[in-house]
Design a protein around this motif. Structure first.
Motif, PDB file in Angstrom:
ATOM      1  N   HIS A 114       0.836  -1.199   0.000  1.00  0.00           N
ATOM      2  CA  HIS A 114       0.000   0.000   0.000  1.00  0.00           C
ATOM      3  C   HIS A 114       0.874   1.254   0.000  1.00  0.00           C
ATOM      4  CE1 HIS A 114      -3.121   2.902   0.998  1.00  0.00           C
ATOM      5  NE2 HIS A 114      -2.331   3.329   1.972  1.00  0.00           N
ATOM      6  N   PHE A 115       1.874   1.302   0.863  1.00  0.00           N
ATOM      7  CA  PHE A 115       2.709   2.496   0.949  1.00  0.00           C
ATOM      8  C   PHE A 115       3.609   2.649  -0.265  1.00  0.00           C
ATOM      9  CE2 PHE A 115       1.239   2.405   5.276  1.00  0.00           C
ATOM     10  CZ  PHE A 115       0.861   3.728   5.416  1.00  0.00           C
ATOM     11  N   GLU A 116       3.998   1.548  -0.868  1.00  0.00           N
ATOM     12  CA  GLU A 116       4.745   1.644  -2.120  1.00  0.00           C
ATOM     13  C   GLU A 116       3.871   2.253  -3.217  1.00  0.00           C
ATOM     14  OE1 GLU A 116       6.244  -2.335  -2.658  1.00  0.00           O
ATOM     15  OE2 GLU A 116       7.915  -1.982  -1.286  1.00  0.00           O
ATOM     16  N   GLU A 117       2.579   1.889  -3.252  1.00  0.00           N
ATOM     17  CA  GLU A 117       1.657   2.479  -4.224  1.00  0.00           C
ATOM     18  C   GLU A 117       1.495   3.977  -3.979  1.00  0.00           C
ATOM     19  OE1 GLU A 117      -2.043   0.307  -4.062  1.00  0.00           O
ATOM     20  OE2 GLU A 117      -1.040  -1.582  -4.558  1.00  0.00           O
ATOM     21  N   VAL A 118       1.371   4.362  -2.702  1.00  0.00           N
ATOM     22  CA  VAL A 118       1.232   5.784  -2.353  1.00  0.00           C
ATOM     23  C   VAL A 118       2.467   6.552  -2.830  1.00  0.00           C
ATOM     24  CG1 VAL A 118       1.146   7.409  -0.409  1.00  0.00           C
ATOM     25  CG2 VAL A 118      -0.338   5.400  -0.407  1.00  0.00           C
ATOM     26  N   LEU A 119       3.641   5.984  -2.621  1.00  0.00           N
ATOM     27  CA  LEU A 119       4.874   6.640  -3.075  1.00  0.00           C
ATOM     28  C   LEU A 119       4.930   6.698  -4.598  1.00  0.00           C
ATOM     29  CD1 LEU A 119       7.459   5.184  -0.554  1.00  0.00           C
ATOM     30  CD2 LEU A 119       6.896   7.589  -0.850  1.00  0.00           C
ATOM     31  N   ASN A 120       4.511   5.640  -5.248  1.00  0.00           N
ATOM     32  CA  ASN A 120       4.527   5.628  -6.714  1.00  0.00           C
ATOM     33  C   ASN A 120       3.594   6.684  -7.305  1.00  0.00           C
ATOM     34  OD1 ASN A 120       6.490   3.627  -6.946  1.00  0.00           O
ATOM     35  ND2 ASN A 120       4.976   1.989  -6.879  1.00  0.00           N
ATOM     36  N   GLU A 121       2.611   7.138  -6.519  1.00  0.00           N
ATOM     37  CA  GLU A 121       1.714   8.215  -6.944  1.00  0.00           C
ATOM     38  C   GLU A 121       2.321   9.596  -6.674  1.00  0.00           C
ATOM     39  OE1 GLU A 121      -1.841   7.365  -4.757  1.00  0.00           O
ATOM     40  OE2 GLU A 121      -2.278   5.568  -5.928  1.00  0.00           O
TER      41      GLU A 121
END
Length: 191
Positions: free
Chosen positions: A85-92
């Motif tokens: 989840h946090f990797e997705e947030v960073l990728n955004e």
């Protein structure tokens, strides 16, 4: 915001070290339950924080901390769902906040760092911004350090040894921010 600033008499240092956009990991020590709010008040960007899943069991607290951008993490195991989840947030291109010690320090002293922050940094290649929360005199000092790149964190191939080393490097930067703040306080008090 004004109420928190008044109650905690917060002094912010180095806010300019957090860029206005882009993906970054904010890695802080953890002294008080209000740390996520105090860190967020100091910035104009939304921060998505990791929070222990036990906090989400109370309906009001669940609603409140989700509004603050928190997401549950199971601290007792390698919670790959939360990490994704946090990797997705960073990728955004967003900010995430992690308390690198994994729990609150009851006496304000530093605890050994956990490796979750360095693992996410390695996976996303996001720079880490160390933050130190310190009570000095009657004020809370929040000091945002300069971003640490993959090179600064000593990464080459990844792996457990590099994650542990990177976590220590981040914690060393947090400790250095505290030492700098305490020295500045003493100099002002004595001079």
């Amino acid at each position: 915001m004004p109420l928190f600033k008044l109650i905690y008499r917060t002094k912010y240092i180095g806010k300019e070290n957090v860029p206005a956009d882009g993906a970054y990991i904010l890695a802080s020590n953890h002294c008080h339950a209000t740390d996520p709010i105090l860190i967020g008040i100091g910035l104009k960007r939304e921060i998505h924080f990791m929070a222990k899943e036990e906090l989400f069991k109370n309906k009001f607290v669940n609603w409140f901390i989700r509004k603050l951008g928190a997401f549950p993490v199971d601290r007792g195991k390698a919670d790959t769902g939360s990490i994704r989840h946090f990797e997705e947030v960073l990728n955004e291109g967003s900010l995430i906040g992690i308390f690198i010690e994994g729990t609150r320090s009851k006496d304000g002293e530093f605890l050994p760092p956990k490796n979750g922050c360095s693992l996410i940094a390695w996976d996303t290649k996001a720079a880490v911004i160390p933050i130190c929360h310190t009570k000095i005199g009657k004020r809370v000092w929040l000091h945002y350090g300069k971003p640490l790149s993959m090179e600064d964190l000593g990464f080459d191939k990844g792996g457990a040894r590099e994650f542990r080393n990177a976590s220590r490097i981040i914690m060393d930067h947090i400790k250095a921010l505290r030492a700098e703040d305490q020295a500045a306080y003493e100099a002002k008090k004595n001079g």
